[in-house]
Design a protein around this motif. Structure first.
Motif, short mmCIF file in Angstrom:
data_model
loop_
_atom_site.label_atom_id
_atom_site.label_comp_id
_atom_site.label_asym_id
_atom_site.label_seq_id
_atom_site.Cartn_x
_atom_site.Cartn_y
_atom_site.Cartn_z
N LYS B 53 0.72 -1.14 0.05
CA LYS B 53 0.09 -0.09 0.04
C LYS B 53 1.02 1.25 0.06
CE LYS B 53 -4.26 -1.77 0.44
NZ LYS B 53 -4.62 -2.43 1.38
N ALA B 56 2.21 1.97 -3.27
CA ALA B 56 1.08 2.42 -4.46
C ALA B 56 0.70 3.84 -4.01
CB ALA B 56 -0.19 1.44 -4.36
N GLY B 57 0.85 4.27 -2.59
CA GLY B 57 0.64 5.52 -2.29
C GLY B 57 -0.75 5.82 -1.57
N HIS B 58 -1.19 4.62 -0.72
CA HIS B 58 -2.41 4.91 0.11
C HIS B 58 -2.48 5.91 0.70
CE1 HIS B 58 -6.11 3.96 2.13
NE2 HIS B 58 -6.37 2.94 1.25
N PRO B 80 -1.06 8.80 -5.71
CA PRO B 80 -1.01 7.43 -6.21
C PRO B 80 -1.30 7.03 -7.95
CG PRO B 80 -2.73 7.79 -4.67
CD PRO B 80 -1.87 9.16 -5.10
N GLU B 81 -2.16 8.11 -8.53
CA GLU B 81 -2.48 8.08 -9.82
C GLU B 81 -1.13 8.24 -10.80
OE1 GLU B 81 -3.54 10.11 -7.86
OE2 GLU B 81 -4.20 12.14 -8.69
N ALA B 84 0.68 4.90 -10.77
CA ALA B 84 0.17 3.82 -11.58
C ALA B 84 0.75 4.28 -13.08
CB ALA B 84 -1.38 4.05 -11.19
N PHE B 89 1.83 -1.01 -10.40
CA PHE B 89 0.74 -1.70 -10.31
C PHE B 89 0.52 -2.33 -9.08
CE2 PHE B 89 -2.00 -5.34 -11.14
CZ PHE B 89 -3.33 -4.79 -11.31
N LEU B 90 -0.66 -2.34 -8.36
CA LEU B 90 -0.86 -2.81 -7.32
C LEU B 90 -1.94 -3.91 -7.50
CD1 LEU B 90 -0.47 -3.70 -4.08
CD2 LEU B 90 -2.21 -1.54 -3.74
#
Lengths: 411, 263
Positions: B53, B56-58, B80-81, B84, B89-90
């Motif tokens: 997480k 991915a930058g939660h 997060p975007e 991506a 990719f998570l």
């Protein structure tokens, strides 16, 4: 100016009672004179924004012919369109095969009866309409016919209009009805529609009510009487009105019928939109599936009051009501109140209400796929609207309501 | 597919991170190069999912110190975007259901966001349908799932296939697959694993987070890391996973007891 003065001036501004609606006009005016303006003491008006209601009543009701200038998207090939102009006799319109004007007797036998049978105390929305409607569109769909119809009611800039419809759908007929109400700058419209469904009728009713312009307001009452084995589904959107009050009322006269109502109201800025629904079962084995969704952003206010009445004779009723709400700003407000009055003992009635914000986990999932914040939010909102808007006929898309609903999303 | 000239894709140094003010990661170090497959194993609560997480930058996870570089770029400053879009990719352990949002529309918007970053032309509805139909074959997924809402009412296996389908469409440089094997029966596991194998490229890398060795029978990792208490405590090759399957995680407790004693 004081509310009571505005109210009195509005009443005084109405033309003398005349024409075939003379009796109705007298009933409405008499009631309003006796009862006076609604107040915070009336439960059904408690949360209403009275200064916005005053604006509604402050607009002139006299309409010249030149007032009507609206441009609409092209009509569907297989759906006849009726545009209602207040003060203009609606008899001179094209009607599709199987739909006819009601004759005088049919009007006398039915007009006002359906809305009266809903037994609303201090029925101000309806009386405002009765008092001021000068013309009536009265139609019937003949037995066993299957038809589509679009009825457009545009508001007029700087004016207040009042429109009224009576619709009888004869046994075994099917109607796909799309109603469009549109606002205009500084405008008000009061609309009253009564619909009677005879047995085995199927009515699919889409109501798209778009305020759009600055300071537009709308009061819309919809009274439906269902006979046994009839099916009624109503999908509505209210958006863009500075002030709107929507009162769908459905009576299952003999029970044994099915009703689906799905409503969406979306507010922004300082708008107030209220839905007051009533569904009553007057016989056994009735079915109801009701969903009311609201999305409020900025400083706006959404209200939902949902009454369901299940008297002793309505055994084996199955009714489900759900109110789901999204609060998109800290300053916005949502009031939601289910009111179930159940006397019958052998019934299945459920209700629920939720108020939430857009789900963070859903948002993160979309972001983690490279979708930008604004687009992700709009996808989620569209998803939220979907339960209601996906049931509207595809061709309704030409009214651009989805685009309008999406415009409001703030980054 | 590892070669000596392989470039580093992901480099994590002394990463400390917390969620709800509780520190979960206590200094993670990890380097992943092109062509590599890494497996991260460990008990529940060891910090595996947190690590994924954080990469991915939660927004609920805060990085306290340390760094994460992706192809030489510090990604901690990226949304997060943005992460991506540049190719991270998570694969979610619990893919989120989004009622009312069409899966096809979601996949198309996501794919176009990534394509834009890669300076490729955006795909219109028809072009995208051709692409997605071809990629569906990789995960043997029924096209009917495209017409439904994102993950809504999907079985566990269908959700995981949908994750791998997204991976196939986004063509990331690094895929972090968080317990992609959980909730899968043997057949679904084979299909998902074969999809992951087919998607691995010389210029990309994969991190598999898993509890079980069975996924690693299908996808052979180059490195196996064991996480405990927010750190990678042991790194080895496939044999380590096999040993772990036999002896369990007890050695971790033994190690930590020994450490305690040494103190």
């Amino acid at each position: 100016m004081k509310s009571s003065t505005i109210y009195q001036e509005w009443l005084d501004s109405l033309p003398p009672t005349e024409g075939y609606l003379k009796n109705e006009q007298s009933i409405g005016r008499k009631f309003l004179l006796e009862k006076g303006m609604p107040s915070k003491k009336d439960e059904a008006w408690r949360l209403s924004n009275f200064s916005k209601l005053n604006n509604f009543l402050s607009l002139p009701t006299i309409i010249d012919k030149e007032d009507i200038k609206s441009i609409f998207p092209a009509k569907d090939a297989n759906r006849e369109r009726i545009i209602i102009h207040p003060n203009k006799n609606p008899l001179n319109i094209n009607l599709p095969n199987g739909i006819e004007h009601l004759n005088k007797r049919e009007i006398e036998d039915n007009l006002g009866k359906i809305v009266k049978s809903t037994n609303i105390k201090n029925d101000i929305s309806v009386c405002l309409n009765q008092a001021s409607s000068l013309e009536l569109l009265a139609l019937k769909v003949k037995r066993n016919f299957n038809q589509s119809l679009e009825i457009v009611i545009p508001s007029i800039e700087g004016k207040s209009i009042s429109t009224r419809i009576l619709l009888l759908i004869e046994e075994g007929a099917k109607l796909d009805l799309l109603q469009i109400l549109t606002g205009n700058n500084n405008s008000a419209q009061n609309h009253l529609i009564e619909i009677k469904l005879e047995s085995k009728v199927e009515l699919t009713h889409g109501l798209i009510s778009l305020g759009e312009e600055k300071d537009s307001s709308s009061i819309c009452t919809l009274a439906v009487e269902q006979s046994e084995k009839s099916k009624y589904s109503l999908h509505s959107i209210h958006h863009g009105w500075d002030y709107a009050r929507y009162e769908p009322r459905i009576i299952q006269r003999e029970g044994e019928a099915s009703t689906i109502i799905k409503g969406l109201q979306v507010t922004k800025s300082k708008e107030q939109i209220a839905t007051h629904s009533l569904i009553r079962f007057e016989g056994p084995n009735g079915k109801l599936d009701q969903l009311q969704k609201a999305v409020a952003s900025e400083y706006s206010h959404c209200i939902f009051n949902g009454s369901i009445e299940v008297p002793q004779k309505a055994q084996k009723t199955e009714a489900a009501q759900l109110s789901r709400n999204l609060l998109l700003s800290k300053r916005a407000r949502i009031d939601t109140k289910p009111e179930l009055e159940i006397v019958a003992d052998d019934v299945r009635c459920t209700h629920g209400a939720t108020v939430s914000q857009l789900q963070d986990e859903e948002l993160f999932y979309l972001l983690s796929r490279g979708i930008d914040n604004k687009h992700a939010n709009s996808l989620l909102l569209k998803g939220y609207y979907d339960e209601v808007i996906s049931h509207l006929p595809k061709s309704a898309g030409k009214w651009n309501f989805i685009e309008k609903l999406m415009q409001d999303i703030k980054k | 597919m590892i070669s000596s000239t392989s470039e580093t894709i992901l480099s994590i140094e002394d990463l400390h991170a917390s969620v709800e003010d509780q520190e979960i990661l206590h200094g993670v170090n990890l380097v992943v190069k092109e062509g590599e497959i890494h497996a991260i194993m460990g008990r529940n609560g060891s910090g595996k999912s947190t690590l994924s997480k954080v990469i991915a930058g939660h927004p609920s996870y805060k990085v306290l110190s340390g760094s994460i570089q992706f192809k030489g770029i510090d990604i901690l400053e990226l949304e997060p975007e943005e992460r991506a879009r540049i190719g991270i990719f998570l694969g979610f352990q619990y893919p989120v259901e989004i009622p009312g949002v069409s899966n096809l529309e979601f996949l198309r918007v996501a794919t176009n966001s990534r394509r834009k970053e890669l300076l490729k032309s955006e795909l219109d509805t028809f072009e995208f349908e051709d692409l997605v139909k071809e990629r569906l074959k990789i995960v043997e997924m029924d096209p009917a799932f495209l017409e439904r809402s994102v993950n809504e009412g999907f079985s566990g296996g269908e959700k995981k296939r949908n994750e791998i389908l997204q991976m196939a469409l986004l063509e990331p440089f690094i895929s972090i697959l968080d317990e992609t094997d959980s909730g899968l029966d043997i057949d679904a596991l084979r299909i998902v694993a074969s999809g992951i194998n087919r998607l691995s490229q010389p210029n990309s890398a994969t991190i598999l987070i898993t509890h079980y060795q069975r996924l690693l029978n299908e996808i052979t990792p180059d490195f196996v890391h064991i996480m405990a208490d927010g750190k990678i405590i042991k790194t080895g090759n496939k044999e380590l996973a096999i040993d772990l399957e036999k002896s369990g995680y007890d050695f971790i407790d033994k190690n930590s007891k020994e450490k305690e004693m040494a103190k």
